[in-house]
Design a protein around this motif. Sequence first.
Motif, short mmCIF file in Angstrom:
data_model
loop_
_atom_site.label_atom_id
_atom_site.label_comp_id
_atom_site.label_asym_id
_atom_site.label_seq_id
_atom_site.Cartn_x
_atom_site.Cartn_y
_atom_site.Cartn_z
N GLU A 155 -95.23 15.52 -15.77
CA GLU A 155 -93.77 15.53 -15.96
C GLU A 155 -93.04 15.43 -14.62
OE1 GLU A 155 -92.54 18.85 -18.26
OE2 GLU A 155 -93.48 18.14 -20.12
N VAL A 156 -93.55 16.12 -13.61
CA VAL A 156 -92.94 16.08 -12.28
C VAL A 156 -93.01 14.66 -11.71
CG1 VAL A 156 -93.19 16.85 -9.89
CG2 VAL A 156 -93.28 18.51 -11.75
N ILE A 157 -94.18 14.06 -11.79
CA ILE A 157 -94.37 12.70 -11.25
C ILE A 157 -93.45 11.71 -11.95
CG2 ILE A 157 -96.03 10.82 -10.99
CD1 ILE A 157 -98.22 13.08 -10.85
N GLN A 158 -93.37 11.82 -13.28
CA GLN A 158 -92.52 10.91 -14.04
C GLN A 158 -91.04 11.14 -13.74
OE1 GLN A 158 -94.04 11.93 -17.98
NE2 GLN A 158 -95.08 9.95 -18.13
N TRP A 159 -90.64 12.38 -13.66
CA TRP A 159 -89.21 12.68 -13.48
C TRP A 159 -88.68 12.14 -12.15
CZ3 TRP A 159 -85.63 14.30 -16.81
CH2 TRP A 159 -84.38 14.63 -16.29
N TYR A 160 -89.47 12.31 -11.11
CA TYR A 160 -88.99 11.94 -9.78
C TYR A 160 -89.34 10.50 -9.38
CZ TYR A 160 -88.02 16.91 -9.07
OH TYR A 160 -87.53 18.18 -9.18
N GLY A 161 -90.05 9.77 -10.24
CA GLY A 161 -90.50 8.43 -9.87
C GLY A 161 -89.38 7.54 -9.36
N PHE A 162 -88.37 7.31 -10.18
CA PHE A 162 -87.24 6.46 -9.79
C PHE A 162 -86.14 7.27 -9.10
CE2 PHE A 162 -89.09 3.89 -13.29
CZ PHE A 162 -89.35 2.74 -12.56
N PHE A 163 -86.14 8.57 -9.32
CA PHE A 163 -85.12 9.44 -8.72
C PHE A 163 -85.16 9.36 -7.20
CE2 PHE A 163 -83.95 13.52 -6.86
CZ PHE A 163 -82.73 13.80 -7.46
N ILE A 164 -86.35 9.35 -6.62
CA ILE A 164 -86.49 9.32 -5.17
C ILE A 164 -85.82 8.09 -4.58
CG2 ILE A 164 -88.16 9.09 -3.28
CD1 ILE A 164 -90.08 10.81 -5.01
N GLY A 165 -86.10 6.93 -5.14
CA GLY A 165 -85.49 5.70 -4.65
C GLY A 165 -83.98 5.71 -4.76
N ALA A 166 -83.46 6.25 -5.87
CA ALA A 166 -82.01 6.30 -6.08
C ALA A 166 -81.34 7.18 -5.02
CB ALA A 166 -81.70 6.82 -7.48
N LYS A 167 -81.95 8.30 -4.70
CA LYS A 167 -81.35 9.21 -3.72
C LYS A 167 -81.51 8.70 -2.29
CE LYS A 167 -79.56 12.08 -6.51
NZ LYS A 167 -78.09 12.18 -6.61
N VAL A 168 -82.61 8.04 -2.01
CA VAL A 168 -82.78 7.43 -0.69
C VAL A 168 -81.72 6.34 -0.49
CG1 VAL A 168 -84.30 6.01 0.75
CG2 VAL A 168 -85.23 7.98 -0.48
N HIS A 169 -81.46 5.59 -1.54
CA HIS A 169 -80.42 4.55 -1.48
C HIS A 169 -79.06 5.19 -1.21
CE1 HIS A 169 -77.93 1.11 -2.50
NE2 HIS A 169 -77.31 1.86 -3.40
N ARG A 170 -78.71 6.21 -1.97
CA ARG A 170 -77.41 6.86 -1.80
C ARG A 170 -77.28 7.46 -0.40
NH1 ARG A 170 -74.39 11.13 -5.89
NH2 ARG A 170 -72.96 12.02 -4.36
N ALA A 171 -78.36 7.99 0.11
CA ALA A 171 -78.33 8.61 1.44
C ALA A 171 -77.99 7.61 2.54
CB ALA A 171 -79.67 9.28 1.74
N HIS A 172 -78.23 6.33 2.30
CA HIS A 172 -78.00 5.31 3.32
C HIS A 172 -76.65 4.61 3.20
CE1 HIS A 172 -82.33 5.78 4.01
NE2 HIS A 172 -82.14 5.18 5.17
#
Length: 255
Positions: A155-172
Amino acid sequence: MESKKEHFKRTLLDLSERKDLVPGIYNYCDRWCERCTMTQRCLTYLHEQEVKPDAEPLNPDEKNKNFWEQIRLAWEVTLEMLEEDADEKGIDLDEVAAFQMPEHVETPLEIRARNYGTDIHNWLKQHQQFFETKAEQLVTINDEASMIKYQDAMEVIQWYGFFIGAKVHRAHLELKNRQNNPDDEFGLYADNLGSAKIAIIAIGRTMDALSVFYSAFKEMEDDILKFLLELSQIKKQLLKTFPGVMEFKRPGFDD
């Protein structure tokens, strides 16, 4: 009788008056309300509970209809409240110059983080039968503890799979301008830091979850190691790009 829109707006305004809620706590969370320990201090969560249907429909079409209804209500109420605030301040929105978002060119790190999400999603889908077989074996031998451990990791791996990319994008977004703005009277750079920090937290949790699989499934070691190394490199670059990011205080979580 109160309309859906009136109910949506009234409950939002009522909740916003509560002193026990943490302002902005929802800005830098992971949106995993089911696993959150701060839901009772979060305006977004409590409002979602107030406006959701009394009974969740079983029909998927009805579920989708409710989803888009909530999006529409949120949009309409937001616009209405903006217009009301503008009227109070004597601002004519029709005369406000159109705002153009500056063009954003993705950095290699953004692309790398987004690609990780796609890769891990495809990998889990490709090996779905493998994980289902392992789960069946655990059920057969009645190893409930291991089954829960692996299910949580999945569940952890699935939940954060696309979340990480979205937040890295927003951070930039607007990063150079905000980092090099000594005035920053609106604290815009804080959004970059908060987004980067929750991305780093999500990476750490994902690496912990992947390590559970790495220790248990020898046949998957090479693939899992590849993902662990990729996430480690993304985290390392985030820490380099955002000096002091882990000292940033996310409202409610890091106070």
